[in-house]
Design a protein around this motif. Sequence first.
Motif, PDB file in Angstrom:
ATOM      1  N   TRP A  47      14.459  -1.859   2.084  1.00 35.79           N
ATOM      2  CA  TRP A  47      15.155  -2.539   3.254  1.00 35.79           C
ATOM      3  C   TRP A  47      14.239  -3.709   3.607  1.00 35.79           C
ATOM      4  CZ3 TRP A  47      19.039   0.382   4.876  1.00 35.79           C
ATOM      5  CH2 TRP A  47      19.139   1.565   4.498  1.00 35.79           C
ATOM      6  N   HIS A  51       7.382  -2.722   6.105  1.00 30.22           N
ATOM      7  CA  HIS A  51       7.005  -1.578   5.089  1.00 30.22           C
ATOM      8  C   HIS A  51       7.317  -0.252   5.910  1.00 30.22           C
ATOM      9  CE1 HIS A  51       3.278  -0.188   6.904  1.00 30.22           C
ATOM     10  NE2 HIS A  51       2.942  -1.470   6.935  1.00 30.22           N
ATOM     11  N   VAL A  52       7.524   0.866   5.231  1.00 29.71           N
ATOM     12  CA  VAL A  52       7.522   2.275   5.838  1.00 29.71           C
ATOM     13  C   VAL A  52       6.203   2.569   6.610  1.00 29.71           C
ATOM     14  CG1 VAL A  52       6.493   3.425   3.839  1.00 29.71           C
ATOM     15  CG2 VAL A  52       7.950   4.633   5.443  1.00 29.71           C
ATOM     16  N   GLN A  53       6.550   2.937   8.011  1.00 29.42           N
ATOM     17  CA  GLN A  53       5.187   3.205   8.565  1.00 29.42           C
ATOM     18  C   GLN A  53       4.803   4.667   8.601  1.00 29.42           C
ATOM     19  OE1 GLN A  53       3.546   0.908  10.464  1.00 29.42           O
ATOM     20  NE2 GLN A  53       5.056  -0.551   9.765  1.00 29.42           N
ATOM     21  N   TYR A  66      12.674   8.047   7.769  1.00 27.45           N
ATOM     22  CA  TYR A  66      11.862   7.110   7.578  1.00 27.45           C
ATOM     23  C   TYR A  66      11.909   5.965   8.428  1.00 27.45           C
ATOM     24  CZ  TYR A  66      12.126   9.248   2.631  1.00 27.45           C
ATOM     25  OH  TYR A  66      12.057   9.922   1.728  1.00 27.45           O
ATOM     26  N   PHE A  68      10.853   2.240   9.194  1.00 30.74           N
ATOM     27  CA  PHE A  68      10.620   0.827   8.431  1.00 30.74           C
ATOM     28  C   PHE A  68      10.456  -0.271   9.723  1.00 30.74           C
ATOM     29  CE2 PHE A  68      12.124   3.150   4.886  1.00 30.74           C
ATOM     30  CZ  PHE A  68      11.695   2.507   3.843  1.00 30.74           C
ATOM     31  N   THR A  69       9.604   0.164  10.597  1.00 34.74           N
ATOM     32  CA  THR A  69       9.240  -0.713  11.661  1.00 34.74           C
ATOM     33  C   THR A  69      10.310  -0.865  12.760  1.00 34.74           C
ATOM     34  OG1 THR A  69       7.930  -1.859   9.975  1.00 34.74           O
ATOM     35  CG2 THR A  69       8.007  -2.946  12.081  1.00 34.74           C
ATOM     36  N   ASN A 358       4.227   3.231  -0.289  1.00 38.16           N
ATOM     37  CA  ASN A 358       4.820   1.889  -0.097  1.00 38.16           C
ATOM     38  C   ASN A 358       4.922   0.918  -1.293  1.00 38.16           C
ATOM     39  OD1 ASN A 358       2.238   1.537   1.037  1.00 38.16           O
ATOM     40  ND2 ASN A 358       2.815  -0.218   1.814  1.00 38.16           N
ATOM     41  N   GLN A 365      11.225  -3.871   0.685  1.00 37.86           N
ATOM     42  CA  GLN A 365      10.163  -2.775   1.006  1.00 37.86           C
ATOM     43  C   GLN A 365      10.802  -1.456   0.680  1.00 37.86           C
ATOM     44  OE1 GLN A 365       6.855  -2.864   1.814  1.00 37.86           O
ATOM     45  NE2 GLN A 365       6.902  -5.330   1.579  1.00 37.86           N
ATOM     46  N   THR A 366      10.173  -0.506   0.108  1.00 37.30           N
ATOM     47  CA  THR A 366      10.676   0.690  -0.472  1.00 37.30           C
ATOM     48  C   THR A 366       9.646   1.858  -0.018  1.00 37.30           C
ATOM     49  OG1 THR A 366      11.996   1.939  -1.913  1.00 37.30           O
ATOM     50  CG2 THR A 366      10.247   0.874  -2.841  1.00 37.30           C
ATOM     51  N   ALA A 367      10.087   2.950  -0.319  1.00 35.02           N
ATOM     52  CA  ALA A 367       9.084   4.090  -0.054  1.00 35.02           C
ATOM     53  C   ALA A 367       9.412   5.172  -1.105  1.00 35.02           C
ATOM     54  CB  ALA A 367       9.067   4.606   1.447  1.00 35.02           C
TER      55      ALA A 367
END
Length: 396
Positions: A47, A51-53, A66, A68-69, A358, A365-367
């Motif tokens: 995305w 980044h994943v939070q 997930y 992502f902010t 991450n 950004q991915t997770a």
Amino acid sequence: MAAPLEKTMKILSVILALAIAFPVPGGHAASRRPATDLPLTQNGGTWSSGHVQGIAVDVKGGYIYYSFTNLLARYDFSGRLVGTLVGWDGHLGDLDFNPADGKVYGSLEYKDKRAFYIAVIDASRIDRVGIDAGQSGILGAVYLPEVAKDYSTGLDRGPSGRVPDPDAFPAHRYGCSGIDGVAFGPEFGHEAGPLYLTVAYGIYGDTRRDDNDHQVLVQYDVTHWSRYNRPVADALRRHDGPAAVHGKYFVRTGNTRYGVQNLAYDPFLRRWFLGVYQGSKPAFPNYLLFAVDAAATPGLTDLVGVPGPGGKGWEKGRVLPLASDGLVDDATGIRGWAQKADVGFQPVGGGLYYLVRNSGEKGRQTADLTLMRWTGEAARPFEPAKTGPVPSADLQ
């Protein structure tokens, strides 16, 4: 009469078999999901939103969420993207699933407005990609006055343009930078009982001050939060939220960069886990993961480094001791682990956990999520889980 009875029993057997194989849509078949359906790994998509939070897991329903902010992605256990929620400009942080109402809760910051909320998300309605949070009514928000008060302390200046007493009242009480980690669990000092929403402060990683060496955790009873829950646009105007917290607690870990990023309660081990970005004060061990046992009794004691009333002595607070395992720093007595747990950490029962890593460039950004098993070892507290069901009593 034997033949008709035998025929009737055969018909009933067929009907029962069909009912099991093809449950009624909207029924509770998901609650009987076998534990072995837990995926060993999963990718949370790529995305551009940040980044994943953090993550939330509906174990019984079979979904993983997930943050992502400013995008929330919903996947099922097979790895299928079910839908996404978008359309807010605040910072959505860590998440947790509340089994009592089936909603996902998350920290939501509007730092430029000095406004901090808990997002309450009707996540079961996220059934397609690109749902607008403002248009759909899926995302509500509850204002947290206690956080806003601590964040704003020392920022408001008097007629002279100066903070009245910057030594006694430094900006951002306890180094509060807002909030991030969230989790449901029992009241501190108890291993069972009602579940409270526990919210962790973000803490500025300022190495020049000494009043920011504790993690701050506040607990809320969300039973009647429907009275405060508002669409985000309304919440930003009205600031509806609980006037008081159920409890406020402190954990001395040494300073960390932006406090507890991921907070989780594990009913299997009966402990709280605190995942952080690594701190940089040389006087502390700067571990990445800390733990507090649920039964640990908070004691009213000095908050070392936090000025007391009038700048004299230390302020007192309800301090929770760290769990007695893990690595130990002889100089401070602080215990923890060198385990990354800052962008996704979720117990799923039976000593199993989802941990997230991450990666990716800015804008992509991915997770990557992995099912891990608790080892209890100081140097290696988790190892990849190969297989194994989760005891039903430990499912959320």
